[in-house]
Design a protein around this motif. Structure first.
Motif, PDB file in Angstrom:
ATOM      1  N   GLY A 129       0.839  -1.187   0.000  1.00  0.00           N
ATOM      2  CA  GLY A 129       0.000   0.000   0.000  1.00  0.00           C
ATOM      3  C   GLY A 129       0.876   1.240   0.000  1.00  0.00           C
ATOM      4  O   GLY A 129       1.813   1.375  -0.791  1.00  0.00           O
ATOM      5  N   ALA A 130       0.587   2.169   0.902  1.00  0.00           N
ATOM      6  CA  ALA A 130       1.402   3.376   1.023  1.00  0.00           C
ATOM      7  C   ALA A 130       2.595   3.176   1.942  1.00  0.00           C
ATOM      8  O   ALA A 130       3.414   4.082   2.096  1.00  0.00           O
ATOM      9  CB  ALA A 130       0.538   4.535   1.531  1.00  0.00           C
ATOM     10  N   ARG A 131       2.726   2.013   2.549  1.00  0.00           N
ATOM     11  CA  ARG A 131       3.820   1.728   3.478  1.00  0.00           C
ATOM     12  C   ARG A 131       4.994   1.132   2.706  1.00  0.00           C
ATOM     13  O   ARG A 131       4.837   0.166   1.957  1.00  0.00           O
ATOM     14  CB  ARG A 131       3.337   0.764   4.558  1.00  0.00           C
ATOM     15  N   LEU A 132       6.173   1.698   2.915  1.00  0.00           N
ATOM     16  CA  LEU A 132       7.384   1.269   2.217  1.00  0.00           C
ATOM     17  C   LEU A 132       8.400   0.802   3.262  1.00  0.00           C
ATOM     18  O   LEU A 132       8.767   1.562   4.166  1.00  0.00           O
ATOM     19  CB  LEU A 132       7.962   2.418   1.391  1.00  0.00           C
ATOM     20  N   THR A 133       8.828  -0.474   3.156  1.00  0.00           N
ATOM     21  CA  THR A 133       9.799  -1.065   4.082  1.00  0.00           C
ATOM     22  C   THR A 133      11.142  -1.187   3.380  1.00  0.00           C
ATOM     23  O   THR A 133      11.229  -1.743   2.280  1.00  0.00           O
ATOM     24  CB  THR A 133       9.333  -2.446   4.562  1.00  0.00           C
ATOM     25  N   PHE A 134      12.208  -0.674   4.025  1.00  0.00           N
ATOM     26  CA  PHE A 134      13.537  -0.621   3.420  1.00  0.00           C
ATOM     27  C   PHE A 134      14.466  -1.623   4.100  1.00  0.00           C
ATOM     28  O   PHE A 134      14.433  -1.809   5.323  1.00  0.00           O
ATOM     29  CB  PHE A 134      14.143   0.783   3.557  1.00  0.00           C
ATOM     30  N   PHE A 135      15.325  -2.242   3.274  1.00  0.00           N
ATOM     31  CA  PHE A 135      16.432  -3.079   3.740  1.00  0.00           C
ATOM     32  C   PHE A 135      17.706  -2.484   3.146  1.00  0.00           C
ATOM     33  O   PHE A 135      17.897  -2.504   1.924  1.00  0.00           O
ATOM     34  CB  PHE A 135      16.265  -4.529   3.286  1.00  0.00           C
TER      35      PHE A 135
ATOM     36  N   ARG B  64      -1.114   4.288  -5.621  1.00  0.00           N
ATOM     37  CA  ARG B  64      -1.822   4.436  -6.892  1.00  0.00           C
ATOM     38  C   ARG B  64      -1.105   3.636  -7.978  1.00  0.00           C
ATOM     39  O   ARG B  64       0.123   3.541  -7.982  1.00  0.00           O
ATOM     40  CB  ARG B  64      -1.895   5.908  -7.292  1.00  0.00           C
ATOM     41  N   PRO B  65      -1.858   3.064  -8.924  1.00  0.00           N
ATOM     42  CA  PRO B  65      -1.213   2.314 -10.008  1.00  0.00           C
ATOM     43  C   PRO B  65      -0.337   3.226 -10.857  1.00  0.00           C
ATOM     44  O   PRO B  65      -0.626   4.407 -11.047  1.00  0.00           O
ATOM     45  CB  PRO B  65      -2.390   1.759 -10.810  1.00  0.00           C
TER      46      PRO B  65
ATOM     47  N   ILE C 215       3.563  -0.086  -9.578  1.00  0.00           N
ATOM     48  CA  ILE C 215       2.375  -0.602  -8.906  1.00  0.00           C
ATOM     49  C   ILE C 215       1.353  -0.938  -9.985  1.00  0.00           C
ATOM     50  O   ILE C 215       0.884  -0.054 -10.714  1.00  0.00           O
ATOM     51  CB  ILE C 215       1.791   0.415  -7.912  1.00  0.00           C
ATOM     52  N   ARG C 216       0.997  -2.231 -10.101  1.00  0.00           N
ATOM     53  CA  ARG C 216       0.011  -2.646 -11.090  1.00  0.00           C
ATOM     54  C   ARG C 216      -1.392  -2.498 -10.523  1.00  0.00           C
ATOM     55  O   ARG C 216      -1.598  -2.511  -9.309  1.00  0.00           O
ATOM     56  CB  ARG C 216       0.270  -4.092 -11.509  1.00  0.00           C
ATOM     57  N   ALA C 217      -2.355  -2.394 -11.431  1.00  0.00           N
ATOM     58  CA  ALA C 217      -3.737  -2.148 -11.008  1.00  0.00           C
ATOM     59  C   ALA C 217      -4.283  -3.316 -10.200  1.00  0.00           C
ATOM     60  O   ALA C 217      -4.982  -3.130  -9.204  1.00  0.00           O
ATOM     61  CB  ALA C 217      -4.614  -1.885 -12.234  1.00  0.00           C
TER      62      ALA C 217
END
Length: 569
Positions: free
Chosen positions: A73-79, A122-123, A147-149
């Motif tokens: 979703g709108a959450r982005l997790t970084f490594f 958003r796609p 991000i695909r639909a």
């Protein structure tokens, strides 16, 4: 014609025929319903196959860092890891530029960074810029997140209507079967009605209604409800797996769980090495043994026997040995003692008689001779008696520690038995066997491996000129012997010769055996993808190995966790 023929039969026969037809239809209808669940058996739907898709992600790297961002979703997790060795970076500052806005990633205790970016769900293709600040160096990375639909519909992976797909074929079969049974029953009802009036037709109609009411394809008995269909939301595509080209997809969380570490391949020149079997021995100039010359019964000294590992000095009394004489020798000594005692008694009597005579009648020289003979005989007798009871004293030949002891109080030992072994811990050697004449020539340097993490640097001391067990003996001294070195323990000697080879030096843990027995290493080609490379190797020492073909300089090779990557299917 059939109706006219049957109409001449008695009514009882018609009723019996009606009952048989109805019973047959009931039996056929009850057994034809597909897949009923018997008691204790729950015929639920099979679980759906695991999806092979992954969450949307972006992976970028530079010469310093490697970054993987996973979107939910709108959450982005970084490594964030170091590019060279794949070690996690836990205390960096990551700023994300998305459009005209900047977002700061918050570090978490599990080693990840999390940022919530509005509009990222958003796609479309979203350009991202990552500004990294850390003590290892500041860097600026760019990437694009797609991000695909269909991923937005379910908040990740699109969910298929599993229950409807599962039930559609069974429902079609059940409805078609019910129609077929209904037509058959109507025809039977018409026939029965012609034979026995409307009662048979009513019975057939009743049977038809029963069949329609029982046409559901799956019933569960009392106490066994139907199994619910597994939801695709509980299944994830982030598991490690083998890809179609043979490479391994290993997500960043799994890499950290398995502690996967890499090393940059650097080409170098090294001496060609040969592997020789060997064992630990003592320096002959700094070791000694304690033996008994005569043999006898062992007795402890005043301070007791020395303990294993106890430091001793040259000349210290370590044990005593009381001689044990055979019975024949004891008889000989006893007879000799009695003979000496008789001589002393005879000389004593002669001396007494001479002393009784008047002075001047006996020469003084005669008296002196008898006294001298008495003294000599007494000394011989004393020496004979002492030889039977005087113990043999065993002393330390050199300074060192006791490495072996076979001393027990009261033990009877034979001459030349080794009772103690004294070794100087600083004087430890390695003896290796070379079964090829060429392996024994032109040794430049050597190392020995006694086990994992026990690497010793050796100095060549000399070689034998006589074959022993069809091998040439080579001797090396250990430059700095470990304090826990044990004499006689086997070691592997890596003797380097003057010939030079060009290759890539890697730890031995990086090289493993593939499923077909081939020698392979794992190359880290992408942030989350690893490829097996078949290589040719040459020995170097106990901790490293030389790769001469199969890998290019500058590649990242897995040096920790390679065996675990091989288990991914």
């Amino acid at each position: 014609m059939l109706l006219s023929a049957v109409s001449h039969r008695p009514a009882s026969l018609c009723r019996a025929l009606s009952y048989i037809i109805v019973a047959t239809i009931l039996l056929f209808a009850s057994g034809a319903s597909p897949s009923r669940a018997h008691e204790g058996h729950d015929h639920g739907p099979p679980p759906p196959a695991l999806p092979n898709t992954s969450k949307p992600r972006v992976a970028v790297h530079s010469d310093t860092y490697e970054l993987v961002a996973v979107a939910n979703g709108a959450r982005l997790t970084f490594f964030l890891d170091l590019f060279a060795d794949n070690a996690p970076v836990l205390d960096a500052r990551i700023e994300i530029l998305f459009g005209a806005r900047a977002f700061l990633a918050i570090p978490h205790s599990d080693g990840t960074y999390v940022a919530v970016i509005a509009g990222l769900d958003r796609p479309g293709v979203h350009p991202l810029v990552f500004n990294i600040n850390h003590s290892a160096g500041d860097d600026l990375l760019e990437g694009k997140l797609e991000i695909r639909a269909e991923e937005v519909v379910a908040g990740g992976l699109k969910e298929a209507p599993l229950a409807s797909v599962r039930d559609a074929p069974a429902q079609g079969i059940s409805i078609g079967f019910a129609v077929l049974v209904g037509i058959t029953m109507l025809m039977g009802g018409v026939l029965i009605g012609r034979l026995s009036g409307n009662r048979g037709g009513a019975a057939a109609l009743l049977v038809f209604m029963l069949v329609l009411s029982s046409s559901d394809q799956s019933h569960a008995h009392e106490g066994h409800p139907p199994s619910p269909a597994p939801s695709a939301e509980n299944l994830t595509g982030e598991a490690p797996r083998r890809l179609s080209d043979g490479s391994v997809f290993l997500p960043k969380p799994s890499q950290r769980l398995l502690t996967v570490r890499t090393q940059l391949a650097v080409e170098t020149e090294a001496n060609r090495a040969v592997i020789l079997p060997g064992r630990i021995i003592a320096d002959p100039n700094r070791a000694g043994v304690v033996q008994s010359v005569n043999g006898g019964r062992v007795a402890a000294p005043a301070g007791g026997f020395p303990r294993l590992g106890q430091r001793v000095r040259a000349g210290d009394i370590l044990a005593t040995v009381v001689p044990a004489l055979p019975l024949a020798d004891q008889s000989t000594l006893a007879e000799k003692a009695r003979e000496l005692e008789g001589q002393m008694l005879l000389n004593q009597q002669r001396l007494t008689r001479l002393n009784r005579l008047t002075t001047g009648n006996v020469p003084r020289s005669q008296i002196d001779d008898i006294e001298l003979e008495l003294t000599t005989t007494q000394r011989r007798l004393d020496s004979l008696r002492e030889s039977k009871v005087l113990p043999e004293v065993l002393v330390a030949p050199i300074d060192g520690v006791t490495s072996a002891s076979r001393l027990v109080a009261g033990q009877v030992v034979q001459p030349q038995d080794i009772l103690l072994q004294i070794v100087d811990p600083a004087g430890i050697w390695v003896e290796a066997l070379a079964f090829d004449q060429r392996e024994a020539d032109a040794v430049v340097s050597a190392t020995a491996q006694a086990g994992p993490g026990h690497r010793m640097t050796l100095t060549f001391e000399g070689r034998g000129r006589t074959l022993q067990q069809q091998a040439i003996v080579l001797q090396f001294s250990i430059s700095d012997p470990p304090p826990d070195t044990v004499l006689g323990s086997p070691v592997t000697v890596f003797a380097r010769k003057s010939a030079m080879l060009t290759g890539i030096l890697l730890p031995r843990d990086a090289v493993i055996r593939g499923s077909g027995g081939e020698t392979i290493v794992w190359q880290h080609v992408d942030p989350e993808r690893f490829v097996a490379r078949q290589v040719r190797i040459e020995p170097f020492d106990g901790e490293n190995i030389l790769i001469t073909a199969g890998i290019e300089p500058g590649s990242r090779v897995v040096v920790h966790g390679a065996e675990l990557l091989l288990q991914v299917r």
